[in-house]
Design a protein around this motif. Structure first.
Motif, short mmCIF file in Angstrom:
data_model
loop_
_atom_site.label_atom_id
_atom_site.label_comp_id
_atom_site.label_asym_id
_atom_site.label_seq_id
_atom_site.Cartn_x
_atom_site.Cartn_y
_atom_site.Cartn_z
N ILE A 46 0.86 -1.18 0.00
CA ILE A 46 0.00 0.00 0.00
C ILE A 46 0.90 1.23 0.00
CG2 ILE A 46 -1.86 -1.13 1.32
CD1 ILE A 46 -0.94 0.58 3.74
N LEU A 47 0.31 2.38 -0.33
CA LEU A 47 1.00 3.66 -0.14
C LEU A 47 0.27 4.37 0.98
CD1 LEU A 47 1.21 4.77 -3.89
CD2 LEU A 47 2.95 3.55 -2.55
N PHE A 48 1.02 5.10 1.81
CA PHE A 48 0.41 5.82 2.93
C PHE A 48 0.99 7.22 2.94
CE2 PHE A 48 0.08 7.33 7.29
CZ PHE A 48 -1.17 6.90 7.68
N GLU A 49 0.09 8.20 2.94
CA GLU A 49 0.56 9.58 2.92
C GLU A 49 -0.36 10.39 3.84
OE1 GLU A 49 -0.80 13.08 0.12
OE2 GLU A 49 0.09 11.44 -1.02
N ALA A 70 -5.23 11.14 5.97
CA ALA A 70 -4.36 9.99 5.67
C ALA A 70 -4.89 9.33 4.41
CB ALA A 70 -4.38 9.00 6.82
N THR A 71 -4.07 9.31 3.36
CA THR A 71 -4.49 8.65 2.12
C THR A 71 -3.82 7.29 2.04
OG1 THR A 71 -4.72 10.78 1.01
CG2 THR A 71 -4.56 8.84 -0.41
N ILE A 72 -4.66 6.26 1.91
CA ILE A 72 -4.15 4.88 1.81
C ILE A 72 -4.48 4.39 0.40
CG2 ILE A 72 -4.33 2.53 2.70
CD1 ILE A 72 -5.44 3.77 5.34
N THR A 73 -3.45 4.03 -0.36
CA THR A 73 -3.66 3.57 -1.74
C THR A 73 -3.29 2.09 -1.83
OG1 THR A 73 -3.05 5.79 -2.50
CG2 THR A 73 -3.07 4.04 -4.16
N LEU A 74 -4.27 1.27 -2.19
CA LEU A 74 -3.97 -0.16 -2.43
C LEU A 74 -3.07 -0.21 -3.65
CD1 LEU A 74 -7.63 -1.52 -2.01
CD2 LEU A 74 -5.87 -1.18 -0.24
N ASN A 75 -1.94 -0.91 -3.53
CA ASN A 75 -0.91 -0.73 -4.56
C ASN A 75 -0.35 -2.05 -5.07
OD1 ASN A 75 0.79 0.78 -6.20
ND2 ASN A 75 2.40 0.90 -4.65
N ARG A 76 -1.23 -2.85 -5.70
CA ARG A 76 -0.79 -4.04 -6.44
C ARG A 76 -1.45 -3.97 -7.82
NH1 ARG A 76 -2.20 -9.32 -4.33
NH2 ARG A 76 -0.14 -10.03 -5.01
N PRO A 77 -1.16 -2.92 -8.58
CA PRO A 77 -1.93 -2.67 -9.80
C PRO A 77 -1.84 -3.79 -10.83
CG PRO A 77 -0.03 -1.18 -9.66
CD PRO A 77 -0.13 -1.89 -8.35
N GLU A 78 -0.75 -4.59 -10.80
CA GLU A 78 -0.59 -5.65 -11.80
C GLU A 78 -1.64 -6.76 -11.61
OE1 GLU A 78 1.43 -4.86 -9.37
OE2 GLU A 78 1.76 -6.67 -8.19
N VAL A 79 -2.23 -6.85 -10.41
CA VAL A 79 -3.32 -7.81 -10.17
C VAL A 79 -4.57 -7.05 -9.70
CG1 VAL A 79 -2.02 -9.95 -9.81
CG2 VAL A 79 -2.27 -8.34 -7.91
N LEU A 80 -4.74 -5.85 -10.26
CA LEU A 80 -5.90 -5.00 -9.97
C LEU A 80 -6.10 -4.80 -8.46
CD1 LEU A 80 -8.49 -6.20 -12.68
CD2 LEU A 80 -6.50 -4.73 -12.92
N ASN A 81 -4.98 -4.67 -7.75
CA ASN A 81 -4.99 -4.40 -6.30
C ASN A 81 -5.77 -5.46 -5.52
OD1 ASN A 81 -3.60 -1.95 -6.81
ND2 ASN A 81 -5.54 -0.98 -7.34
N SER A 82 -5.73 -6.71 -6.03
CA SER A 82 -6.42 -7.76 -5.30
C SER A 82 -5.67 -8.02 -3.98
CB SER A 82 -6.55 -9.03 -6.14
OG SER A 82 -5.28 -9.47 -6.55
#
Ligand code: T3D
Length: 263
Positions: A6-9, A15-27
């Motif tokens: 994930i990304l955390f900012e 607090a922005t949390i971004t699910l970050n496994r885009p190659e598997v559609l963030n599964s």
């Protein structure tokens, strides 16, 4: 804390949390779920954070369970499904409902299976006009989890929830909004700005009051009217003890905008 999936900012109280496994559609694999739960804990504990924004990297929001983890191609034994559900999804939904700060979900693309229901557990769901929602579970013989059997009928009614779960068809963001499943749809190019603006606006408001509102809504899902009226009386007393209540009333009487400290 360093994160891998994930990304955390943290910025301007959000607090922005971004699910970050885009190659598997963030599964979801288990480590991504553990990181998401850790990030939600960090946001809950940090007094400077007054709203949370969850979104996905790339073209999807989240495609639910990583099916390669659930059924490894090399034939190695898969973790028992009940363990996956108990360790991956249940604590995540509980954390989103328990954090006494607004949680905004920006659905930036397809939200399938547990990904769709993760969004529905959030407080305010805003979606891109090219996003979609899929109760994909039936396609692989499973039942909706991640709180889907709880939130979906409450949001859209039992008839629509049942049809969405049985057919597993893709629902456009516009249709999801029309049936009351989500709050708002915006042009895809505007999603980032609009969702940040919503979260930043919430982060300047009476955070304790929002937390108590959320607690009241959580309890309303199980209470009868009498019990809920009593919950309102108790939580209103708590809200009235906040400095934000004093500031809100003072600002009204002085005919100016309030400055809420979130306490
Ligand atoms: O353990 C348990 O199973 C219990 C827990 C259950 C919770 C659940 O969430 S069950 C439901 C699991 N999710 C799904 O069944 C959804 C599977 N995905 C799809 O149906 C489609 O990918 C989408 C409708 C979400 C999007 O379709 P599309 O055409 O836009 O993308 P795609 O081509 O299918 O996927 C792109 C890539 O992502 C592809 O990989 P590749 O070919 O480029 O290497 C695809 O395999 C991968 N991917 C998509 N979803 C998943 C996934 N990989 C692993 N797990 C996924 N869920």
């Amino acid at each position: 804390m360093p994160y891998q999936y994930i990304l955390f900012e943290a910025d301007q109280g959000v607090a922005t949390i971004t699910l970050n496994r885009p190659e598997v559609l963030n599964s979801f694999n288990m480590p991504m779920a553990a990181e998401l739960q850790g990030a939600l804990r960090a946001a809950a504990d940090d007094q400077t954070i007054r709203a949370v924004l969850i979104t996905g990297a790339g073209r999807a929001f989240c495609a639910g369970q990583d099916l390669a983890e659930a059924a490894p191609a090399d034939g190695s034994p898969a973790p028992p499904i009940a363990d996956i559900v108990r360790r991956t999804y249940n604590p995540t939904v509980r954390a989103i409902r328990a954090i006494e700060k607004p949680v905004v979900c920006a659905v930036n693309g397809v939200a399938a299976g547990a990904g769709a229901n993760l969004a529905l557990a959030c407080d305010v769901v805003i979606a891109a006009d090219n996003a979609s929602f899929v109760q994909a579970f039936s396609k692989i013989g499973l039942i909706p989890d991640t709180g889907g059997t709880f939130f979906l009928p409450r949001l859209v009614g039992l008839a629509r929830a049942t049809a969405l779960a049985f057919f597993g068809d893709r629902l456009s963001a516009a249709d999801a909004q029309a049936m009351g499943m989500i709050y708002r749809v915006v042009e895809a190019a505007r999603l980032d700005d609009e969702s940040r603006a919503l979260a930043r606006r919430l982060a300047t408001q009476p955070t304790r009051g929002f937390g108590l509102t959320k607690r009241a809504f959580n309890q309303s899902l199980a209470n009868d009217l009498d019990a809920q009226l009593e919950v309102e009386a108790e939580l209103q007393a708590e809200a009235a003890g906040t400095s934000d209540f004093a500031e809100g009333v003072r600002a009204f009487l002085e005919k100016r905008q309030p400055t809420f400290a979130g306490r």
